[in-house]
Motif scaffolding. Structure first.
Motif, PDB file in Angstrom:
ATOM      1  N   ALA A  27      43.081 -25.608  12.654  1.00 20.36           N
ATOM      2  CA  ALA A  27      42.042 -25.429  11.640  1.00 20.36           C
ATOM      3  C   ALA A  27      42.555 -24.559  10.504  1.00 20.36           C
ATOM      4  N   CYS A  28      42.115 -24.903   9.279  1.00 22.63           N
ATOM      5  CA  CYS A  28      42.423 -24.054   8.120  1.00 22.63           C
ATOM      6  C   CYS A  28      41.109 -23.645   7.460  1.00 22.63           C
ATOM      7  N   HIS A  29      40.981 -22.341   7.245  1.00 23.68           N
ATOM      8  CA  HIS A  29      39.761 -21.802   6.646  1.00 23.68           C
ATOM      9  C   HIS A  29      39.980 -21.353   5.200  1.00 23.68           C
ATOM     10  N   CYS A  30      41.061 -21.809   4.562  1.00 26.80           N
ATOM     11  CA  CYS A  30      41.330 -21.334   3.200  1.00 26.80           C
ATOM     12  C   CYS A  30      40.227 -21.833   2.251  1.00 26.80           C
ATOM     13  N   GLU A  31      40.164 -21.212   1.101  1.00 24.38           N
ATOM     14  CA  GLU A  31      39.092 -21.545   0.164  1.00 24.38           C
ATOM     15  C   GLU A  31      39.165 -23.000  -0.278  1.00 24.38           C
ATOM     16  N   ASN A  32      40.378 -23.523  -0.494  1.00 28.77           N
ATOM     17  CA  ASN A  32      40.504 -24.916  -0.924  1.00 28.77           C
ATOM     18  C   ASN A  32      40.012 -25.881   0.157  1.00 28.77           C
ATOM     19  N   CYS A  33      40.399 -25.625   1.412  1.00 29.21           N
ATOM     20  CA  CYS A  33      39.929 -26.504   2.495  1.00 29.21           C
ATOM     21  C   CYS A  33      38.418 -26.385   2.657  1.00 29.21           C
ATOM     22  N   ARG A  34      37.911 -25.167   2.487  1.00 35.49           N
ATOM     23  CA  ARG A  34      36.467 -24.974   2.623  1.00 35.49           C
ATOM     24  C   ARG A  34      35.709 -25.798   1.583  1.00 35.49           C
ATOM     25  N   THR A  69      48.773 -32.075  -2.097  1.00 32.04           N
ATOM     26  CA  THR A  69      47.738 -32.970  -2.606  1.00 32.04           C
ATOM     27  C   THR A  69      46.693 -33.186  -1.508  1.00 32.04           C
ATOM     28  N   ARG A  70      45.490 -33.526  -1.962  1.00 28.64           N
ATOM     29  CA  ARG A  70      44.380 -33.818  -1.041  1.00 28.64           C
ATOM     30  C   ARG A  70      43.817 -35.168  -1.452  1.00 28.64           C
ATOM     31  N   SER A  71      43.766 -36.080  -0.486  1.00 27.95           N
ATOM     32  CA  SER A  71      43.335 -37.442  -0.797  1.00 27.95           C
ATOM     33  C   SER A  71      41.935 -37.708  -0.260  1.00 27.95           C
TER      34      SER A  71
END
Ligand SMILES: [Zn+2]
Ligand SMILES: [Zn+2]
Length: 146
Positions: A27-34, A69-71
């Motif tokens: 899991a990633c809780h960074c601001e971008n993933c959030r 990048t995020r798709s």
């Protein structure tokens, strides 16, 4: 590695098939993933050679930072995958959200990163390894120098 797992976006226009599927997730809780997922990115790391994608014409890649990048599906908006674009051991690999899978069960959560950025109203069970933003970024810097 555990066999084949299949998945799709909400509209079904993008379909994936993963071979040598990972047996755990992180899991990633960074601001971008959030912001991107609405909560946390809980995903499996898949090598490019192990994924087959149908419906690539519906996929839009958003460059969210200098390193990734995020798709997403341009029809239904589903979160599809995160890819690192800088030279690290995981360059080009796909972070596939567990929520895309047709069968999302049987995958223990073994790591959480950016744990210090997690909203304080929830906790995820089971993670055996946790890294703060500073710890994770130091790790990435070290891998890029190798
Ligand atoms: Zn879709
Ligand atoms: Zn993140």
């Amino acid at each position: 590695m555990g066999g084949v797992r299949t998945g799709r976006c909400l509209c079904g226009g993008v379909q994936i098939s993963i071979r040598n599927a990972p047996v755990a997730m992180g899991a990633c809780h960074c601001e971008n993933c959030r912001r991107w997922t609405g909560s946390a990115l809980i995903a499996l790391t898949v090598a490019p050679a192990d994924i087959a994608i149908v419906g690539s014409d519906r996929v839009t890649a958003y460059r969210s930072s200098d390193w990734a990048t995020r798709s997403f599906c341009s029809v239904c908006g589903s979160t599809l995958w995160y890819r690192l674009t800088v030279p690290t051991p995981e360059e080009g690999s796909y972070e596939i959200p567990v929520g895309l899978l047709d069968n999302p069960h049987g995958l223990p959560l073994t790591s959480e990163i950016y744990i210090d950025r997690k909203p304080d109203g929830y906790v995820l069970a089971g993670a055996t390894r946790q890294q703060t933003a500073a710890e994770f970024e130091a790790f990435i810097q070290a891998s890029m120098k190798e």
